[in-house]
Every structure is written in structure tokens, then in C-alpha cells.
Design a protein around this motif. Structure first.
Motif, PDB file in Angstrom:
ATOM      1  N   CYS A  23     -72.424 -19.717   5.423  1.00  0.00           N
ATOM      2  CA  CYS A  23     -72.790 -19.586   6.824  1.00  0.00           C
ATOM      3  C   CYS A  23     -71.684 -19.979   7.791  1.00  0.00           C
ATOM      4  N   ASP A  24     -71.361 -19.043   8.680  1.00  0.00           N
ATOM      5  CA  ASP A  24     -70.456 -19.276   9.801  1.00  0.00           C
ATOM      6  C   ASP A  24     -69.083 -19.795   9.383  1.00  0.00           C
ATOM      7  N   GLY A  25     -68.677 -19.542   8.163  1.00  0.00           N
ATOM      8  CA  GLY A  25     -67.356 -19.994   7.741  1.00  0.00           C
ATOM      9  C   GLY A  25     -67.241 -21.496   7.625  1.00  0.00           C
ATOM     10  N   LYS A  26     -68.349 -22.198   7.405  1.00  0.00           N
ATOM     11  CA  LYS A  26     -68.314 -23.667   7.377  1.00  0.00           C
ATOM     12  C   LYS A  26     -67.800 -24.228   6.061  1.00  0.00           C
ATOM     13  N   TYR A  27     -67.708 -23.423   5.044  1.00  0.00           N
ATOM     14  CA  TYR A  27     -67.476 -23.969   3.720  1.00  0.00           C
ATOM     15  C   TYR A  27     -65.991 -23.960   3.371  1.00  0.00           C
ATOM     16  N   PHE A  43     -59.361 -36.327   4.883  1.00  0.00           N
ATOM     17  CA  PHE A  43     -60.175 -35.236   4.354  1.00  0.00           C
ATOM     18  C   PHE A  43     -61.022 -34.702   5.510  1.00  0.00           C
ATOM     19  N   GLU A  44     -61.039 -33.395   5.654  1.00  0.00           N
ATOM     20  CA  GLU A  44     -61.699 -32.804   6.817  1.00  0.00           C
ATOM     21  C   GLU A  44     -62.428 -31.532   6.419  1.00  0.00           C
ATOM     22  N   SER A  45     -63.611 -31.361   6.974  1.00  0.00           N
ATOM     23  CA  SER A  45     -64.374 -30.130   6.823  1.00  0.00           C
ATOM     24  C   SER A  45     -65.117 -29.888   8.134  1.00  0.00           C
ATOM     25  N   PRO A  46     -65.799 -28.766   8.268  1.00  0.00           N
ATOM     26  CA  PRO A  46     -66.587 -28.569   9.486  1.00  0.00           C
ATOM     27  C   PRO A  46     -67.722 -29.574   9.647  1.00  0.00           C
ATOM     28  N   PHE A  47     -68.108 -30.238   8.552  1.00  0.00           N
ATOM     29  CA  PHE A  47     -69.225 -31.177   8.598  1.00  0.00           C
ATOM     30  C   PHE A  47     -68.796 -32.609   8.901  1.00  0.00           C
ATOM     31  N   GLN A  68     -72.978 -27.441  15.804  1.00  0.00           N
ATOM     32  CA  GLN A  68     -72.858 -26.279  16.675  1.00  0.00           C
ATOM     33  C   GLN A  68     -71.404 -25.988  17.057  1.00  0.00           C
ATOM     34  N   ASN A  69     -70.507 -26.939  16.822  1.00  0.00           N
ATOM     35  CA  ASN A  69     -69.098 -26.746  17.164  1.00  0.00           C
ATOM     36  C   ASN A  69     -68.299 -26.337  15.933  1.00  0.00           C
ATOM     37  N   LEU A 769     -65.371 -16.029  22.031  1.00  0.00           N
ATOM     38  CA  LEU A 769     -65.210 -17.249  21.233  1.00  0.00           C
ATOM     39  C   LEU A 769     -66.347 -17.451  20.244  1.00  0.00           C
ATOM     40  N   GLU A 770     -67.093 -16.391  19.959  1.00  0.00           N
ATOM     41  CA  GLU A 770     -68.122 -16.468  18.925  1.00  0.00           C
ATOM     42  C   GLU A 770     -67.464 -16.309  17.557  1.00  0.00           C
ATOM     43  N   VAL A 771     -67.980 -17.062  16.560  1.00  0.00           N
ATOM     44  CA  VAL A 771     -67.444 -16.977  15.208  1.00  0.00           C
ATOM     45  C   VAL A 771     -67.944 -15.697  14.542  1.00  0.00           C
ATOM     46  N   ILE A 772     -67.012 -14.873  14.096  1.00  0.00           N
ATOM     47  CA  ILE A 772     -67.366 -13.618  13.437  1.00  0.00           C
ATOM     48  C   ILE A 772     -66.532 -13.482  12.168  1.00  0.00           C
TER      49      ILE A 772
END
Length: 801
Positions: A23-27, A43-47, A68-69, A769-772
Motif C-alpha cells: 500500500c502506497d509504497g510504504k514497504y 534505521f528508517e521506514s515510512p512507519f 498520512q504523511n 503531490l499525491e502518491v501514485i
């Protein structure tokens, strides 16, 4: 539809619905150094963000990020997206041993972390010498495994009877971080060996604390509505599948006892390891299953790329991280391959994971992955290894400069015979090189807080981005991209590099360096431009560091080029040896507001301590122009260069490329080979309809018409990468327009079915700026001795043909 993609449109729609990436390139996840000495790892991730300082293991820096960011993977590399990592909170962590009523807390690790795996999906580091205040001589280790939505702490205790004597009456190990905690009791007389298969990783007592930031794993393991996973090797041999606490994911193991249906190691491996993974999703929601494929004995670890295919062996675009190691004594070269595999609600999906080694279809495959140096003697560096085929590295980078004071290390040739005539073996083209070489006040400016972005591991065109700074004061900003290609003539490594200077400094700086190994003999140098040779010059014996050429300007029209024809590598008589050259396709710079578009270079003899005359061993350096007397804050340099390694003659080259064979027969060990690459590869690309040219070489087309793109290419050498970006589907056919009509490319290049193209699915932001997300599809088109060629990319629609 094409010969290689024979599904009906109805089937294609079904498969694509399964393909969408997490989902949404979060991984995705990153690991990089905060401190130059590797003491602090980030260590960094979207979460979340996490920092671990091995000198203080009583607290960590940690924060969860707002869901949401979302920052797409490519954007996360940029300096403007790094602010959140500066705002992490200090949080206590307790790692404790309880013996009777006494409690002993871990304080630090006396050794810096060892890197076992790193990449786009998961990171695994080992902190040895874990110290407990009040306890002496314990052999304790902390492991950290990071996924995008989880991180895991594991404490291992082991050692001799004498070392374990304080624990002889029984003990507990406790780990607590925020609301996550675990406590486990042990009887020291009954050791509990962890489940890892590499000898150096075995422990007698082990405790694992998973810290999951989503409910993903809990849902996947639920008995009633979780997932069932089965795996086969080569469509017949069942493989062990289990949930691994240590890796905090599902582990599929291809053991060394599984017999391959093809010959491995030093040969032209044209077959693939094929692991069939079938996942049943019993739940009512789509899931993304974290999985690691552990291959205990790679067919040849020096070149391997993992391609996740659907049930019909079409590439899906799902990324699979490549991490490997061949340095541990007594253990074959092994690999860990990490991925998230999506499965729709209530569905059963089969994936075929192909591991390509020597060839992908009819051409040697390209690969770029992380190579662990555990077992080599130094363990902290992120060592990058690229290969064409699997007959040794094509080029390597010590991207943290932890082992040597250079970025570029091993540089090798492709398909060059050894002196005894042996093929498919290690070769050599001359070790050493660098990107930015700058010292300020006597201190070398080394890579600082570099993030790596693995956009593609291969097998047609690899692409990895590097972004960060040089110097702990962030003296110079770096943005770069590195690629290699699938081809059958000679090795090419592409570099797109941009430096921005954040402070004023001197001009004793190199923007790119080729050379640096003692044993190289370079009796001749040659340089030129698009029109041909500017000068060929013999080099004489001189003192170390002698300037053969100082700040020489290229003249004429780009591309510019420089090389070392007639190069020899002494002491490497057993290896197949070639020579090196560099092609500069574009150079732009701004110094004090003045723009430059022609590069300046120096050539110096290698520097050694002894001040006696030595044979010429030239080092090529891209330098500032003579008239630039200082570099100001805000100055910048942008360059597009490629390193090529070349066979000396037709007698040494054993590849099948007939065009190169004819050229070498006429021009052995000649500057003409460099000029041929620079001038003929590629002259022009024109999109007739359906897209726009982004890059001429490698060719990249941004797609406008989702149904058809038509383009014409002038010139070309070897198997030229042709990439189409911005596609909304992965089902396309590339046709070559001939007098007989449109011919699908698979007729010449497919060997085992659908094994000649490459698919990625990448996330970015649109104008709002929507994630696609979009698909990128890459082919390699054979253009040798073709003056002009026309190609059509068509979307596969309609009925089966």
C-alpha cells in the motif's frame, strides 16, 4: 498479443489486480551511518525512525511517523525529506539478565555492528560484545532486524563452560522497549539453540522481541483467517516453510542438499533456480506477506538477481532484495532474498521466483546487490557489488569507505579468457577509482549519511541511487545513480553524479577518478571526442605522483573519452586481463556563476612512498579548469560518465558478439574501441509517437500514450537498454519494425519463456503531490551495425494469438 505474453485480456486483468505493490509504497526501509565511525546506525521506514548507538544501549532514539504523511521510496533519499530523523525521541530500552535476585543490565556493545544484510526491504545487523554491568566474560550478542513495519531485538548468549559459569544455576533474559517486552527463563544445563543455519550465528541461549507497528503479522498468523504457504523447488521438491521469530517473517529455505537440474559455479549458467511459492489468504482483506528466501548454496554468488514472476512466469514488478555473502570459511556462498508478496482477499496466488545467474534469456544478466563482508575481516561497510553474468564482479563500491579510502574497488572484464584458455572465471581490468576526492584542512571528506535506493537489482538494467553528503560537516551534497546492463560484448557501468558545494574550498579536488592499484602498467594513454582521437601519448618511467598531464581541457564535441590501451596487470597472469576506459557523455559545472560544459582532466603516476622512478601507472582524474582558483558555496558539478572494460584482442575475447569480434580483429588494444563506444552508442533517439525521450543512453522513454509508443534509434553498440516509464500495465510487447513487418523481440532473446525483459513498479508523486505508482519495463535491443532501427511498444489487449 505477443508470442511471450499469451494470456487473454480477462486473465491479464485478474493477474494485475494481484500484482499491486504494498500500500502506497510504504514497504521500504533504510540503514545508514549517523556517525562516521559507524558507532551510530540509523534505521528508517515510512512507519518509524530508529537510531542505535552501540556505546549506549540503555536508550534508543525512536519515533513513529504519521501514516498520512507517506514519503515514496525515491523521495525518502532526498535531503529535504530527512528532517523527521532529526526529531526522534530518546526512549529507554532494557536488556537484562536476572540471576536469582540480582539484575544485570546491558550498557553497551564493545564492537561496532556487523552488517549481514541491507537493502530496500530489510536490514540485519549484529552487535557483538554486549556488556552487562556487573557480569564479566559473557559472550553476548544483540541482533537487530528491521522491516518497514517492524523491528526485532534478539539477545544471544553462548560461550565455554567457564564463560557460562555465572549462569549455571539458571537465569532469565528480559528485553523491554516501550510497550513491547519479553522474559524467558533458562536452565544453563539445557542450552536452547536458535534457528539460524549459519555457523557463526548459532547461540546457546536466545530471546527474541518483535516490535510490530502494524497488525499485519498478527493477521497473517491467525489460525482461521491467516495465510498458508507452501513452496517447491524446480516444481517438484517441497521446501521448508516456517515463521521465523528471528527474521520476523516467513522463511523459505532452499537447502544445500536440494539437487539443481543444472551445473553450477564456474560455467555459463543459463538456467535458473526456480522457487514456487503458493500463498492461500483465508482472510477477508488483501495482505502483503513478508518473506525471506534463504538459499544456502547459491549456484554462483558473484552474480545473482531475483525476479518475482506470476503463475505464468511473467515478471510482476515486485521488488526482491538481494543480499549475499561468500566470505565465511567452510560455508558456501549463500543469499537472503527479502520481499513482500501481495495476495488478494480469499485468494490463492502462486509466485515463481527465478534466480538468474549467468544469463537472462540469451544474454548475460545484470545484477546489483549488497554483499556482506562478514568473514572477510571488516564487517561494517555497505559493500555494493555489480555483475554482468556470474563470473566475478564487474565492479564493486566500498560506499562507506570503511575498508579502503576509495569508493571504486574491484573492476573486471566480461568474457575474457584466462592465460590457460579457461572461460567463465574471474578476470581483472585494474582495481581502483573514486568519485569525489577532496580533503579539507588535511581531513579526507568521506561519505556521510548516505542513503541507498535500490530501484532495480536487474536483470536487464540495474539502477541504484546514492544520496547524502561528503564530510561530517556536510561539506558537499551528493546525488548519484549507478547502473549496469545485460549484454554480451563488454562491461559498462553508468554513473550520473551531481555534487553541490556547501562551503568554500580549494581546487585541489577530483570529481571522478579511474585508477589506484599498484600492479598496473600503463605505457600508453589516449583521449578524444565524438570526432575521434585528440592525442595518443606514451608514458615514461617517472617518480610516484609525477604529473603526466595537468588540467588538460577536452576540446571538440561530446562525448569525450579517455583510456589506457595496452595496459598490463602484473602478477595476474592466471586471470583474464583487459583494460579500462572512461566515456564522458555530458559534463556541466558552475563555478562562481560561470558555466562549463567541457571537462578538464589530469593524469598522474600512482603515488607511492618510495621516491624512485617507477614504471608508468597512470591515474585519470576529472578536475576543475585551470582558471578556477577556488570553489565557492553554491558551486556545482554534474556528470554522466561510464567505465568500460575491454578485451585486448580477438584471441582473448570468447563472447558471441560478432560485431565486437570483427572490430577486435582489425583494432586490437586500440583507442578506436573507446571511440566506437562513445561515437556510435547512441547517435540519436526520436519518438515518432506516444512518448518523450528522457535519456538517450541508456534509452529511457516517458510514455504518454498507454496503447502504443513508436521510436527510431540511430546507431547502437551491443545490447542497448531501452526502458519505458510511466506505464499503467505490465503487459506490453516490443516489436522490431522490419521489411517483413513487426517482429516481437522475444523470438531472438527468450530461452526459458518470458526471460528477456524486466519490470518494476515504482511510486512517486503527481503534480498534486499525491502518491501514485507506475510500471517501468526494460528491454535490451541488439543494435550492432544497424544504422537505423524502428521499434514499437504495444499494449497487449484482445484475444490470445
Amino acid at each position: 498479443m505477443s508470442a511471450y505474453d499469451d494470456a487473454a485480456a480477462e486473465s491479464a486483468t485478474l493477474v494485475e489486480s494481484v500484482d499491486a505493490l504494498p500500500c502506497d509504497g510504504k514497504y521500504y526501509a533504510h540503514a545508514y551511518q549517523i556517525a562516521r565511525d559507524n558507532q551510530i546506525m540509523a534505521f528508517e521506514s515510512p512507519f518509524f525512525g530508529l537510531q542505535i548507538d552501540c556505546s549506549d544501549l540503555t536508550s534508543l532514539q525512536f519515533s513513529q511517523f504519521e501514516s498520512q504523511n507517506v514519503v515514496p521510496y525515491v523521495d525518502s533519499l532526498k535531503k529535504e525529506c530527512r528532517g523527521r530523523m532529526d526529531q526522534l525521541m530518546k526512549e529507554k530500552i532494557k536488556i537484562q539478565i536476572k540471576i536469582g535476585e540480582s539484575l544485570y543490565s546491558a550498557t553497551n556493545a564493545i564492537q561496532k555492528p556487523r552488517l549481514w544484510e541491507a537493502g530496500r526491504i530489510a536490514q540485519r545487523f549484529e552487535y557483538r560484545g554486549l556488556q552487562f554491568e556487573g557480569l564479566q566474560s559473557l559472550n553476548a550478542t544483540l541482533w537487530v532486524v528491521v522491516w518497514p513495519d517492524s523491528f526485532t531485538f534478539q539477545v544471544d548468549l553462548g560461550g565455554s563452560d567457564e564463560e557460562l559459569q555465572p549462569l549455571s544455576d539458571g537465569f532469565q533474559i528480559k528485553i523491554q522497549f516501550l510497550d513491547w517486552n519479553i522474559e524467558k527463563s533458562f536452565d544453563a544445563r539445557q542450552s536452547s539453540v536458535g534457528g539460524v543455519k549459519v555457523k557463526e550465528q548459532k547461540a546457546e541461549f536466545s530471546v527474541v522481541l518483535p516490535c510490530n507497528l502494524t497488525s499485519n503479522l498478527e493477521d497473517l498468523e491467525a489460525p482461521e483467517n491467516g495465510v498458508d504457504i507452501k513452496a517447491l523447488a524446480y516444481s517438484k521438491t517441497p521446501l521448508k516453510v516456517e515463521f521465523s521469530q528471528q527474521f520476523n517473517c516467513f522463511l523459505v529455505e532452499l537447502g544445500r542438499w536440494v539437487k539443481r537440474p543444472f551445473e553450477a559455479m564456474w560455467t555459463d549458467i543459463r538456467d535458473y533456480d526456480i522457487i514456487e511459492v503458493t500463498i492461500q489468504n483465508k482472510g477477508s482483506a488483501k495482505v502483503h506477506v513478508p518473506i525471506v528466501l534463504y538459499v544456502q548454496n547459491l549456484a554462483n554468488p558473484t552474480g545473482v538477481c531475483a525476479i518475482v514472476c506470476d503463475g505464468d512466469y511473467r515478471s510482476t514488478g515486485i521488488p526482491m532484495q538481494v543480499s549475499k555473502n561468500w566470505h565465511i570459511n567452510g560455508i558456501p556462498g549463500y543469499g537472503y532474498f527479502y520481499a513482500y508478496l501481495p495476495v488478494n482477499a480469499g485468494a490463492t496466488t502462486t509466485y515463481h521466483i527465478r534466480l538468474a545467474y549467468g544469463f537472462w534469456g540469451s544474454l548475460p544478466s545484470a545484477s546489483h546487490g549488497n554483499l556482506s563482508l562478514v568473514g572477510y575481516g571488516i564487517h561494517v561497510s555497505r559493500w555494493e557489488q555489480l555483475a554482468i553474468g556470474c563470473w566475478g564482479e564487474t565492479i564493486c563500491f566500498d560506499a562507506d569507505m570503511a575498508l579502503v579510502p576509495k569508493i571504486i574497488t574491484d573492476v573486471r572484464t566480461l568474457m575474457v579468457k584466462r592465460e590457460d584458455g579457461a572461460k567463465w572465471k574471474f578476470s581483472d581490468a585494474g582495481w581502483g577509482g573514486d568519485w569525489l576526492d577532496l580533503s579539507i584542512q588535511g581531513e579526507r571528506q568521506k561519505p556521510f549519511q548516505w542513503k541507498f535506493g535500490y530501484l532495480s537489482h536487474g536483470p536487464c538494467l540495474s539502477e541504484v541511487k546514492y544520496m547524502g553528503w561528503y564530510g561530517k560537516e556536510k561539506s558537499v551534497s551528493l546525488e548519484s545513480s549507478v547502473s549496469t546492463l545485460r549484454t554480451d560484448d563488454y562491461a559498462r557501468t553508468f554513473f550520473n553524479i551531481r555534487y553541490e558545494f556547501n562551503r568554500e574550498t580549494h581546487t585541489d579536488v577530483s570529481f571522478f577518478v579511474l585508477g589506484g592499484q599498484d600492479r598496473i602498467y600503463t605505457p600508453v594513454i589516449a583521449w578524444g571526442n565524438k570526432e575521434g582521437l585528440i592525442e595518443e601519448r606514451s608514458l615514461e618511467k617517472k617518480n610516484p605522483g609525477h604529473p603526466y598531464l595537468e588540467q588538460q581541457n577536452f576540446v571538440g564535441q561530446s562525448p569525450f573519452w579517455f583510456g589506457f590501451p595496452k595496459q598490463e596487470i602484473r602478477g595476474e597472469d592466471k586471470k583474464g586481463c583487459g583494460w579500462r576506459a572512461i566515456v564522458i557523455r555530458s559534463f556541466e559545472a558552475s563555478f562562481s556563476g560561470v558555466r562549463y560544459n567541457k571537462p578538464t582532466f589530469s593524469v598522474r603516476n600512482i603515488n607511492r612512498r618510495q621516491k624512485v622512478s617507477i614504471d608508468p601507472n597512470g591515474i585519470f582524474m576529472l578536475r576543475p579548469p585551470k582558471e578556477v582558483t577556488s570553489i565557492k558555496q553554491g558551486d556545482w558539478v554534474s556528470l554522466d560518465v561510464s567505465i568500460i572494460t575491454l578485451p585486448p584482442s580477438i584471441s582473448t575475447y570468447y563472447g558471441p558478439n560478432m560485431s565486437l569480434q570483427r572490430h577486435l580483429a582489425d583494432s586490437p588494444n586500440s583507442w578506436k574501441t573507446i571511440h566506437r563506444e562513445a561515437a556510435e552508442n547512441i547517435r540519436s533517439v526520436v519518438v515518432n509517437s506516444g512518448g518523450e525521450v528522457v535519456s538517450t543512453y541508456p534509452i529511457v522513454i516517458s510514455v504518454v500514450d498507454q496503447c502504443m509508443v513508436k521510436l527510431t534509434i540511430q546507431g547502437g553498440i551491443g545490447a542497448v537498454p531501452l526502458q519505458f516509464k510511466g506505464l499503467q500495465s505490465r503487459f506490453y510487447t516490443l516489436h522490431h519494425c522490419t521489411e517483413e513487418g513487426e517482429v516481437p523481440i522475444d523470438r531472438d532473446q527468450a530461452v526459458h519463456g518470458k526471460d528477456f525483459y524486466q519490470v518494476e513498479y515504482r511510486y512517486g508523486r503527481d503534480e498534486d503531490l499525491e502518491v501514485i505508482g507506475h510500471y517501468y519495463i526494460t528491454f535490451n535491443v541488439i543494435l550492432d551495425e544497424i544504422e537505423s532501427s524502428t521499434w514499437v511498444l504495444r499494449k497487449n489487449v484482445g484475444t490470445v494469438q
